[in-house]
Design an enzyme around this catalytic site. Structure first.
Site, PDB file in Angstrom:
ATOM      1  N   CYS A  42       0.833  -1.193   0.000  1.00 60.74           N
ATOM      2  CA  CYS A  42       0.000   0.000   0.000  1.00 60.74           C
ATOM      3  C   CYS A  42       0.877   1.256   0.000  1.00 60.74           C
ATOM      4  CB  CYS A  42      -0.902   0.007   1.233  1.00 60.74           C
ATOM      5  SG  CYS A  42      -2.057   1.403   1.267  1.00 60.74           S
ATOM      6  N   ARG A  46       3.075   4.747   6.336  1.00 61.87           N
ATOM      7  CA  ARG A  46       3.532   3.998   7.523  1.00 61.87           C
ATOM      8  C   ARG A  46       3.979   2.576   7.192  1.00 61.87           C
ATOM      9  NH1 ARG A  46      -2.075   4.876  10.442  1.00 61.87           N
ATOM     10  NH2 ARG A  46      -2.622   4.336   8.293  1.00 61.87           N
ATOM     11  N   HIS A  98      -2.117  -4.199   4.954  1.00 55.91           N
ATOM     12  CA  HIS A  98      -1.853  -3.750   6.328  1.00 55.91           C
ATOM     13  C   HIS A  98      -3.160  -3.429   7.031  1.00 55.91           C
ATOM     14  CE1 HIS A  98      -2.493   0.698   5.876  1.00 55.91           C
ATOM     15  NE2 HIS A  98      -2.313   0.394   4.602  1.00 55.91           N
ATOM     16  N   CYS A 101      -5.839   0.011   6.961  1.00 57.32           N
ATOM     17  CA  CYS A 101      -5.714   0.545   5.601  1.00 57.32           C
ATOM     18  C   CYS A 101      -6.913   1.453   5.283  1.00 57.32           C
ATOM     19  CB  CYS A 101      -5.637  -0.601   4.593  1.00 57.32           C
ATOM     20  SG  CYS A 101      -5.384  -0.029   2.889  1.00 57.32           S
TER      21      CYS A 101
HETATM   22 CO    CO Z   1      -3.403   1.119   3.011  1.00 58.79          CO
END
Ligand code: CO
Length: 220
Positions: A42, A46, A98, A101
């Site tokens: 993604c 982070r 993750h 998201c």
């Molecule tokens: Co994401």
């Protein structure tokens, strides 16, 4: 010092530190890259692939988009996958979702996100496929977490359905496709246990023998 000056200053200090530790570091990297891994993750700031896997420059090829989607009409993603598989000859492709998201959360919500609605449609499709499982989860946060996992698994499947991956397996190249999920809250990666390593992992409906194209053309 402006925000951008801070970045440029940090870059100069980093380059100096790397060169001090290994004078050949940059000249070696400049000659070639030979990563063994392709990361599809993604865009979320982070979830930086190199940082969380502890890999230095040159060791992981990276493609990122909103919610780590692999779509068979996305030339950007497919071009990255083809280059990684056929030119760099990576042995592992990691699709990493993750928890937390924003793209996945948006796909569980009727609120429009503008043009991204069209991108998030891919995740709405995953949610629709697993609607019963998701509705059985009462807690909204747990439901979002489950869709983050299901989305990563679906994108592993999409990758395995691609002609690029199937062709690599057809010619006997060792290539393993994995689904992982990352937890921002503790920094840990988890293997979702859906790794695929051969055409046996592809349902009949999605199997394509790319060799038939060339045979058909050769015989007119
Ligand atoms: Co994401």
């Amino acid at each position: 010092m402006t925000d951008l000056d801070r970045l440029l200053d940090a870059n100069r200090r980093w380059a100096a530190k790397m060169t001090a530790a290994d004078p050949e570091y940059f000249s070696r990297l400049a000659k070639q890259q030979s990563p063994r891994y392709l990361w599809i993750g993604c865009s979320d700031s982070r979830v930086p692939a190199n940082v969380i896997t502890g890999l230095p420059s040159g060791e992981i090829f990276v493609h990122r988009n909103i919610a780590n989607v692999v779509n068979h009409t996305d030339l950007n993603c497919l071009s990255v996958v083809q280059f990684a598989v056929e030119e760099l000859q990576v042995e592992h492709i990691i699709v990493c979702g993750h928890y937390g998201c924003g793209g996945v959360a948006a796909a569980l919500n009727p609120t429009s996100m503008g043009i991204a609605d069209n991108w998030l449609r891919h995740i709405r499709d995953v949610a629709a496929t697993h609607q019963d499982d998701l509705l059985a989860i009462d807690d909204a946060d747990q439901r979002r977490r489950r869709l983050c996992e299901l989305n990563a698994v679906a994108q592993v499947e999409n990758l395995c359905h691609s002609t690029i991956v199937q062709n690599a397996w057809k010619i006997g190249r060792p290539l393993h496709v994995h689904g992982w999920i990352y937890a921002i809250e503790d920094g840990l990666l988890k293997d979702l246990g859906v790794s695929a390593s051969s055409a046996n992992d592809v349902p009949d409906a999605y199997r394509i023998d790319t060799a038939t194209l060339w045979r058909r053309r050769a015989t007119g």
